[in-house]
Design an enzyme around this catalytic site. Structure first.
Site, PDB file in Angstrom:
ATOM      1  N   GLY A  69      42.027  27.919  39.193  1.00 27.54           N
ATOM      2  CA  GLY A  69      41.009  28.476  40.080  1.00 27.54           C
ATOM      3  C   GLY A  69      41.588  28.861  41.440  1.00 27.54           C
ATOM      4  O   GLY A  69      40.854  28.947  42.433  1.00 27.54           O
ATOM      5  N   HIS A 133      51.725  26.371  44.771  1.00 24.98           N
ATOM      6  CA  HIS A 133      51.638  25.593  43.528  1.00 24.98           C
ATOM      7  C   HIS A 133      52.570  24.371  43.603  1.00 24.98           C
ATOM      8  O   HIS A 133      52.787  23.695  42.604  1.00 24.98           O
ATOM      9  CB  HIS A 133      52.062  26.438  42.320  1.00 24.98           C
ATOM     10  CG  HIS A 133      51.128  27.550  41.957  1.00 24.98           C
ATOM     11  ND1 HIS A 133      49.760  27.400  41.908  1.00 24.98           N
ATOM     12  CD2 HIS A 133      51.371  28.836  41.582  1.00 24.98           C
ATOM     13  CE1 HIS A 133      49.213  28.554  41.530  1.00 24.98           C
ATOM     14  NE2 HIS A 133      50.171  29.439  41.337  1.00 24.98           N
TER      15      HIS A 133
END
Ligand code: A3P
Length: 324
Positions: A69, A133
């Site tokens: 998301g 990330h």
């Protein structure tokens, strides 16, 4: 070969020789670096980033495991933080003409992607907003020691895996020969597929959010889908720009939800035809908008796969309080 790769510094080339490695999902080999699996370029980028990035207390990071998301949370955070100068109902809102990944760059891929070139932050206005990330453990000390804020979103591992597998097999040109579902699933379960192990990635932020709730907000994709308004308020409070009563009455929260909704974003010209350059790949923006649903894994995973992954989730996350 690694030796001839001029994107890698001598230091990283030497380090790679001593790291455990196995077949990679997006490069020939993936390497175990401080407990997480990365490809060589990612390790290079991490080193450069860790050595050079100077956090500011006002910085905000959107952190995720890929396919949890990220695009959505980047859009929501951008909209909330910038609503004083980019009115949500404006026809010129940047989210209508830019992909969220262009508005909120990934530190590791868009900013620190060259080991011999340090990014120029001079035209970033504050508060700066970044995506990443990188697992919490591997963020630069400068971030950990600062007062900056990190919003993390995670998603149930079944859907995250299916979303990742669909994505990586659609990227053109493919970074490696296509992985079949079974092969990718084995890698996901052993932790090497998609910035894994996913459980360690999640726990790194989960634990930090418990220790420093003012600095790390932990969200779940499924919760956000179910009650976006509640979590948007929470997000705005966390970012220290809560919605005023007047904004609430004017429907600002609902308008942000609409502006950033899957249906709206998917249909924008920029997300239909644009491309995004990141992580060494050129990706069609449309690949960031696939189904946007909960539970699509049911169409892909066999009962034995479900059993195997359920066991891993129970074993790795069971005692943590983090559940799906
Ligand atoms: P699916 O592949 O299950 O459809 P990321 O942004 O981290 O790369 O994750 C991509 C996933 O988020 C994809 O899931 C994508 O469809 C979904 N997604 C993208 N934009 C979204 C939005 N605005 N709202 C909800 N989900 C979104």
């Amino acid at each position: 070969s690694i030796e001839e790769d001029n994107q890698l510094s001598q230091e990283v080339k030497e380090m790679l020789i001593s790291l455990p490695r196995q077949k990679g999902w997006n490069t020939p080999y993936t390497y175990l670096f401080h407990g997480f699996w990365f490809n060589p370029k990612e390790i290079q980028v991490l080193r450069t980033f860790q050595n050079h990035f100077q956090a500011k207390d006002s910085d905000v990071f959107v952190a995720t495991v890929p396919k949890s998301g990220t695009t959505w949370l980047k859009a929501l955070t951008f909209a909330i933080m910038n609503r004083q100068h980019h009115f949500i109902s404006s026809k010129n809102h940047p989210l209508l003409s830019f992909n969220p990944h262009d508005l909120v760059p990934f530190v590791e891929s868009n900013l620190y992607d060259q080991h011999d070139k340090i990014p120029d932050f001079s035209n970033f206005h504050e508060p700066r907003l970044f995506g990443t990330h990188i697992p919490f453990d591997l963020l630069s000390n400068s971030i950990k020691d600062s007062n900056c804020k990190i919003v993390y979103i995670c998603r149930n591992p079944f859907d995250t895996f299916i979303s990742s597998w669909n994505f990586i097999n659609k990227v053109e040109p493919p970074p490696t020969p296509p992985l079949n579902l079974e092969e990718a699933f084995e890698m996901y379960c052993n932790g090497s597929f998609g910035r894994g192990p996913f459980w360690k990635h999640m726990l790194s932020y989960w634990n930090e959010s418990k220790e420093r709730p003012k600095n790390v907000l932990f969200l779940k994709y499924e919760d956000m889908k179910e009650d976006a308004k509640f979590y948007l308020k929470k997000l705005a409070e966390f970012l220290e720009c809560p919605f005023t009563l007047e904004e609430e009455n004017e429907g600002v929260i609902e308008n942000i939800i609409k502006l950033c909704s899957f249906e709206k974003m998917k249909e924008l010209e920029i997300n239909k035809i644009g491309t995004f350059q990141g992580f060494g790949m050129k990706v069609d923006n449309k690949l960031y908008f696939r189904k946007g649903e909960i539970g699509d894994w049911i169409n892909y995973l066999s009962p034995s796969m479900v059993e195997k992954l359920s066991k891993i989730i129970e074993e790795k996350l069971g005692g943590s309080g983090l559940n799906f």
